[in-house]
Design a protein around this motif. Structure first.
Motif, PDB file in Angstrom:
ATOM      1  N   LEU A 170      -0.994   7.359   2.695  1.00 57.61           N
ATOM      2  CA  LEU A 170      -0.886   6.239   1.766  1.00 57.61           C
ATOM      3  C   LEU A 170      -0.852   4.943   2.566  1.00 57.61           C
ATOM      4  CD1 LEU A 170      -0.417   5.373  -1.220  1.00 57.61           C
ATOM      5  CD2 LEU A 170       2.029   5.445  -0.709  1.00 57.61           C
ATOM      6  N   THR A 171      -1.727   3.993   2.211  1.00 52.50           N
ATOM      7  CA  THR A 171      -1.835   2.750   2.964  1.00 52.50           C
ATOM      8  C   THR A 171      -1.273   1.543   2.219  1.00 52.50           C
ATOM      9  OG1 THR A 171      -4.096   2.442   2.140  1.00 52.50           O
ATOM     10  CG2 THR A 171      -3.829   3.566   4.256  1.00 52.50           C
ATOM     11  N   SER A 172      -1.412   1.488   0.917  1.00 48.98           N
ATOM     12  CA  SER A 172      -0.946   0.301   0.190  1.00 48.98           C
ATOM     13  C   SER A 172      -0.799   0.634  -1.287  1.00 48.98           C
ATOM     14  CB  SER A 172      -1.933  -0.863   0.370  1.00 48.98           C
ATOM     15  OG  SER A 172      -3.210  -0.511  -0.134  1.00 48.98           O
ATOM     16  N   LEU A 173      -0.151  -0.282  -1.998  1.00 47.30           N
ATOM     17  CA  LEU A 173      -0.029  -0.181  -3.444  1.00 47.30           C
ATOM     18  C   LEU A 173      -0.155  -1.571  -4.035  1.00 47.30           C
ATOM     19  CD1 LEU A 173       3.666   0.212  -4.519  1.00 47.30           C
ATOM     20  CD2 LEU A 173       3.036  -0.048  -2.129  1.00 47.30           C
ATOM     21  N   ASN A 174      -0.497  -1.608  -5.303  1.00 46.81           N
ATOM     22  CA  ASN A 174      -0.724  -2.883  -5.968  1.00 46.81           C
ATOM     23  C   ASN A 174       0.598  -3.634  -6.150  1.00 46.81           C
ATOM     24  OD1 ASN A 174      -2.164  -4.913  -7.125  1.00 46.81           O
ATOM     25  ND2 ASN A 174      -2.695  -3.816  -8.997  1.00 46.81           N
ATOM     26  N   ASN A 175       0.500  -4.952  -6.419  1.00 47.05           N
ATOM     27  CA  ASN A 175       1.705  -5.765  -6.538  1.00 47.05           C
ATOM     28  C   ASN A 175       2.182  -5.930  -7.970  1.00 47.05           C
ATOM     29  OD1 ASN A 175      -0.382  -7.321  -7.446  1.00 47.05           O
ATOM     30  ND2 ASN A 175       0.042  -9.093  -6.154  1.00 47.05           N
ATOM     31  N   GLN A 176       1.583  -5.206  -8.913  1.00 45.86           N
ATOM     32  CA  GLN A 176       2.031  -5.320 -10.293  1.00 45.86           C
ATOM     33  C   GLN A 176       1.687  -4.039 -11.058  1.00 45.86           C
ATOM     34  OE1 GLN A 176       0.043  -8.619 -12.110  1.00 45.86           O
ATOM     35  NE2 GLN A 176      -1.999  -7.975 -11.462  1.00 45.86           N
ATOM     36  N   ILE A 177       2.422  -3.823 -12.146  1.00 49.97           N
ATOM     37  CA  ILE A 177       2.228  -2.653 -13.001  1.00 49.97           C
ATOM     38  C   ILE A 177       1.238  -3.017 -14.101  1.00 49.97           C
ATOM     39  CG2 ILE A 177       3.352  -1.077 -14.620  1.00 49.97           C
ATOM     40  CD1 ILE A 177       5.902  -1.367 -12.998  1.00 49.97           C
ATOM     41  N   ASP A 178       0.324  -2.111 -14.353  1.00 51.89           N
ATOM     42  CA  ASP A 178      -0.622  -2.297 -15.447  1.00 51.89           C
ATOM     43  C   ASP A 178       0.120  -2.066 -16.769  1.00 51.89           C
ATOM     44  OD1 ASP A 178      -2.690  -2.383 -17.234  1.00 51.89           O
ATOM     45  OD2 ASP A 178      -3.991  -0.995 -16.145  1.00 51.89           O
ATOM     46  N   THR A 179       0.237  -3.100 -17.560  1.00 48.61           N
ATOM     47  CA  THR A 179       1.023  -3.000 -18.803  1.00 48.61           C
ATOM     48  C   THR A 179       0.349  -2.125 -19.847  1.00 48.61           C
ATOM     49  OG1 THR A 179      -0.015  -5.046 -19.599  1.00 48.61           O
ATOM     50  CG2 THR A 179       2.076  -5.260 -18.423  1.00 48.61           C
ATOM     51  N   VAL A 239      -8.368   5.484  -4.639  1.00 59.88           N
ATOM     52  CA  VAL A 239      -7.464   4.689  -5.464  1.00 59.88           C
ATOM     53  C   VAL A 239      -7.021   5.556  -6.631  1.00 59.88           C
ATOM     54  CG1 VAL A 239      -7.232   2.641  -6.910  1.00 59.88           C
ATOM     55  CG2 VAL A 239      -8.550   2.526  -4.785  1.00 59.88           C
ATOM     56  N   PHE A 240      -5.705   5.674  -6.824  1.00 60.83           N
ATOM     57  CA  PHE A 240      -5.175   6.505  -7.906  1.00 60.83           C
ATOM     58  C   PHE A 240      -3.991   5.782  -8.542  1.00 60.83           C
ATOM     59  CE2 PHE A 240      -3.458   7.783  -3.831  1.00 60.83           C
ATOM     60  CZ  PHE A 240      -2.094   7.833  -4.033  1.00 60.83           C
ATOM     61  N   ASN A 241      -3.691   6.165  -9.767  1.00 58.16           N
ATOM     62  CA  ASN A 241      -2.625   5.541 -10.544  1.00 58.16           C
ATOM     63  C   ASN A 241      -1.392   6.431 -10.559  1.00 58.16           C
ATOM     64  OD1 ASN A 241      -4.297   3.371 -11.225  1.00 58.16           O
ATOM     65  ND2 ASN A 241      -5.100   4.434 -13.012  1.00 58.16           N
ATOM     66  N   VAL A 242      -0.246   5.826 -10.317  1.00 59.13           N
ATOM     67  CA  VAL A 242       1.035   6.537 -10.330  1.00 59.13           C
ATOM     68  C   VAL A 242       1.904   5.912 -11.407  1.00 59.13           C
ATOM     69  CG1 VAL A 242       3.121   7.077  -9.013  1.00 59.13           C
ATOM     70  CG2 VAL A 242       0.886   7.165  -7.904  1.00 59.13           C
ATOM     71  N   SER A 243       2.554   6.765 -12.179  1.00 57.19           N
ATOM     72  CA  SER A 243       3.411   6.269 -13.257  1.00 57.19           C
ATOM     73  C   SER A 243       4.548   5.417 -12.697  1.00 57.19           C
ATOM     74  CB  SER A 243       3.975   7.448 -14.060  1.00 57.19           C
ATOM     75  OG  SER A 243       4.941   7.000 -14.989  1.00 57.19           O
ATOM     76  N   GLU A 244       4.929   4.420 -13.455  1.00 51.35           N
ATOM     77  CA  GLU A 244       6.023   3.551 -13.037  1.00 51.35           C
ATOM     78  C   GLU A 244       7.336   4.324 -12.923  1.00 51.35           C
ATOM     79  OE1 GLU A 244       7.034   0.560 -15.940  1.00 51.35           O
ATOM     80  OE2 GLU A 244       6.083   1.715 -17.531  1.00 51.35           O
ATOM     81  N   ASP A 245       7.442   5.475 -13.588  1.00 49.56           N
ATOM     82  CA  ASP A 245       8.657   6.287 -13.478  1.00 49.56           C
ATOM     83  C   ASP A 245       8.824   6.851 -12.069  1.00 49.56           C
ATOM     84  OD1 ASP A 245       9.093   5.795 -16.148  1.00 49.56           O
ATOM     85  OD2 ASP A 245       8.080   7.620 -16.812  1.00 49.56           O
ATOM     86  N   ASN A 246       7.723   7.089 -11.357  1.00 47.47           N
ATOM     87  CA  ASN A 246       7.777   7.621 -10.000  1.00 47.47           C
ATOM     88  C   ASN A 246       7.827   6.537  -8.936  1.00 47.47           C
ATOM     89  OD1 ASN A 246       5.485   9.761 -11.468  1.00 47.47           O
ATOM     90  ND2 ASN A 246       7.432  10.552 -10.691  1.00 47.47           N
ATOM     91  N   LEU A 247       7.712   5.290  -9.337  1.00 47.33           N
ATOM     92  CA  LEU A 247       7.671   4.197  -8.371  1.00 47.33           C
ATOM     93  C   LEU A 247       8.947   4.087  -7.535  1.00 47.33           C
ATOM     94  CD1 LEU A 247       5.936   1.907  -7.294  1.00 47.33           C
ATOM     95  CD2 LEU A 247       6.860   0.437  -9.094  1.00 47.33           C
ATOM     96  N   PRO A 248      10.158   4.231  -8.104  1.00 49.21           N
ATOM     97  CA  PRO A 248      11.370   4.135  -7.260  1.00 49.21           C
ATOM     98  C   PRO A 248      11.397   5.170  -6.140  1.00 49.21           C
ATOM     99  CG  PRO A 248      11.940   3.927  -9.585  1.00 49.21           C
ATOM    100  CD  PRO A 248      10.506   4.338  -9.539  1.00 49.21           C
ATOM    101  N   GLN A 249      10.961   6.409  -6.405  1.00 47.08           N
ATOM    102  CA  GLN A 249      10.960   7.425  -5.353  1.00 47.08           C
ATOM    103  C   GLN A 249      10.034   7.030  -4.216  1.00 47.08           C
ATOM    104  OE1 GLN A 249      10.393  11.435  -6.944  1.00 47.08           O
ATOM    105  NE2 GLN A 249      10.781  10.649  -9.000  1.00 47.08           N
ATOM    106  N   VAL A 250       8.859   6.519  -4.567  1.00 44.34           N
ATOM    107  CA  VAL A 250       7.894   6.140  -3.542  1.00 44.34           C
ATOM    108  C   VAL A 250       8.400   4.938  -2.752  1.00 44.34           C
ATOM    109  CG1 VAL A 250       5.526   5.394  -3.141  1.00 44.34           C
ATOM    110  CG2 VAL A 250       6.012   7.072  -4.925  1.00 44.34           C
ATOM    111  N   GLN A 251       8.941   3.948  -3.432  1.00 45.89           N
ATOM    112  CA  GLN A 251       9.429   2.763  -2.738  1.00 45.89           C
ATOM    113  C   GLN A 251      10.580   3.096  -1.797  1.00 45.89           C
ATOM    114  OE1 GLN A 251      10.179   0.101  -6.103  1.00 45.89           O
ATOM    115  NE2 GLN A 251       8.528  -1.220  -5.371  1.00 45.89           N
ATOM    116  N   GLU A 252      11.406   4.054  -2.177  1.00 42.65           N
ATOM    117  CA  GLU A 252      12.507   4.465  -1.303  1.00 42.65           C
ATOM    118  C   GLU A 252      11.983   5.025   0.008  1.00 42.65           C
ATOM    119  OE1 GLU A 252      16.346   7.523  -1.356  1.00 42.65           O
ATOM    120  OE2 GLU A 252      15.048   7.316  -3.110  1.00 42.65           O
ATOM    121  N   GLN A 253      10.895   5.793  -0.074  1.00 41.08           N
ATOM    122  CA  GLN A 253      10.297   6.343   1.142  1.00 41.08           C
ATOM    123  C   GLN A 253       9.605   5.255   1.955  1.00 41.08           C
ATOM    124  OE1 GLN A 253      10.811   9.516   2.031  1.00 41.08           O
ATOM    125  NE2 GLN A 253      12.002   9.785   0.144  1.00 41.08           N
TER     126      GLN A 253
END
Length: 456
Positions: free
Chosen positions: A319-328, A280-294
């Protein structure tokens, strides 16, 4: 009259001397007489001291002048020996950082190639399954069949609890069931007789119906006995604790001879699944659009795991899954990747470095990572140009870093086939003369022309 007073006559001098001697002999302790006699004697040391002080400053001035002349003399002798083009100060123009001679550097070449775009982050190894085993019955531990830290498989025996009380309960329940099954069989036989007799009008209908309900009652009793037997069988099975999953057991928490209690919350052992395992690792929300596009393209993204020091690659997975919300609080999203972990390189709760492959950059300009320098937030490289007399100079060339890996960096603003400096940056400046040496040799050379950037 005035002339005689200014010069004085011999007779006057004699009279004054006589008067002075007479006055001294008459009043020997009078101060005025002593001062009048001693004043010519004190003037002589004062003039001698003044002359000595003046001579000292003259000597110091002469020494300073000689030192300056010597410095200028040696500087003028050193300049011609250093080579042509050196000014009188002894510093050759274009050698860099105030040192003489060309700066020795090693070089690399910019090339065109594909570069993977990664997202580097920190992660924690998390088991797919972790089982904490408690006792579901009360009894004495008879045997512990596992060794601490060993790998167990599903169904392997782990702990034995005294089964005798539960075996006795099971036997009693089975006896009750057997008795009630006999009573039920007898009731069914009577029912068959009553049905035959009723068919011949030998008995009343009420007697037949009563017998039918007796059979139903006995069937219920038998069913209750069957439930008791099943419950006692389960209780007896709890005396033999087996591994529910395959994995590694932890340290032993209970020893033979101890009494365990049902529902006490005392842990008997913990089993952690190691194959497969997740990170389990944390990815910045800035990189989330690139990952979601893939992910929208149903692509499986590769994840590489490196050790704590980021030197050794441990595993490669997906990569198998990602969380459904961003940690504020951190502005990151949790990702989970799965790994086979065949060599057991990943250990639960291990701190690792994760590298997520987001996409690939085709036909990028690649330079050695050592060639990229930074001035604040701006990146640049030193390009090596061929000059006159087979000499070389360097020029500052700004670039934009796109991504990088262990050895190469993808940049924008630089063409492939350009020679860039990879070492000796402490002496490099714009338009500085350099001597190029092989990365594996210490002897620099400036006579071999370089391919790449011709002199302007």
């Amino acid at each position: 009259m005035n002339q005689q007073n200014s010069t004085g006559s011999p007779s006057d001098d004699q009279d004054l001397g006589a008067t002075s001697e007479a006055h001294t002999s008459t009043n020997p302790g009078t101060p005025s007489a002593t001062q009048a006699t001693a004043s010519p004697t004190l003037a002589e040391p004062f003039h001698a001291h003044k002359q000595s002080h003046t001579l000292r400053w003259v000597v110091i001035g002469v020494v300073i002048v000689l030192v300056l002349l010597a410095i200028r003399h040696f500087s003028s002798e050193t300049s011609p020996a250093a080579g042509p083009g050196i000014p009188a100060g002894g510093k050759k123009a274009g050698n860099g950082r105030g040192q003489q001679g060309p700066a020795a550097i090693t070089v690399g070449q910019s090339t065109a190639g594909n570069m993977n775009i990664y997202v580097d982050t920190l992660g924690t190894v998390t088991p797919t399954n972790t089982v904490t085993i408690y006792s579901q019955i009360t009894g004495r531990v008879m045997e512990v069949r596992y060794h601490e830290g060993e790998i167990v498989h599903r169904g392997d025996p782990l702990i034995e609890i005294d089964p005798r009380p539960y075996q006795a309960n099971l036997t009693q329940a089975e006896g009750t069931l057997q008795h009630d099954e006999g009573v039920l069989a007898e009731a069914k036989i009577d029912l068959a007789r009553y049905q035959a007799a009723f068919a011949k009008n030998a008995i009343a209908r009420q007697q037949l119906e009563d017998q039918e309900q007796i059979v139903v009652q006995e069937e219920g009793t038998v069913k209750a006995d069957q439930g008791t037997v099943a419950y006692d069988q389960v209780q007896l099975a709890y005396c033999h604790i087996t591994a529910p999953i395959s994995g590694r057991v932890g340290l032993r928490l209970v020893d033979p001879g101890n009494t365990v209690f049902a529902g006490s919350g005392s842990t008997l052992l913990v089993i952690t699944q190691l194959q497969p395992i997740t990170v389990v690792f944390n990815v910045s929300e800035d990189n989330l659009p690139q990952v979601q596009e893939q992910l929208r393209g149903r692509k499986q993204l590769q994840v590489d795991i490196f050790d704590r020091s980021n030197d050794k690659q441990l595993e490669t997975g997906k990569l198998t899954s990602l969380n459904n919300q961003i940690d504020t609080t951190t502005g990151t999203v949790k990702f989970r990747a799965s790994f086979n972990n065949n060599d057991l390189q990943l250990f639960p709760n291990q701190f690792v470095n994760a590298r997520l492959l987001v996409s690939s950059l085709p036909n990028a300009t690649l330079v050695p990572s050592a060639a990229v320098q930074h001035n604040g937030t701006a990146a640049f490289v030193y390009t090596v140009n061929s000059g006159a007399n087979n000499g070389h100079t360097v020029a500052v060339h700004p670039v934009t870093v796109v991504t990088n890996d262990d050895t190469s960096t993808a940049v924008q603003g630089l063409d492939p086939g350009v020679t860039v400096a990879t070492s000796g940056f402490d002496r490099l400046e714009n338009n500085v003369s350099v001597a190029v040496s092989s990365p594996h040799q210490g002897t620099p050379t400036s006579s071999k022309p370089l391919s790449g950037n011709p002199a302007p």
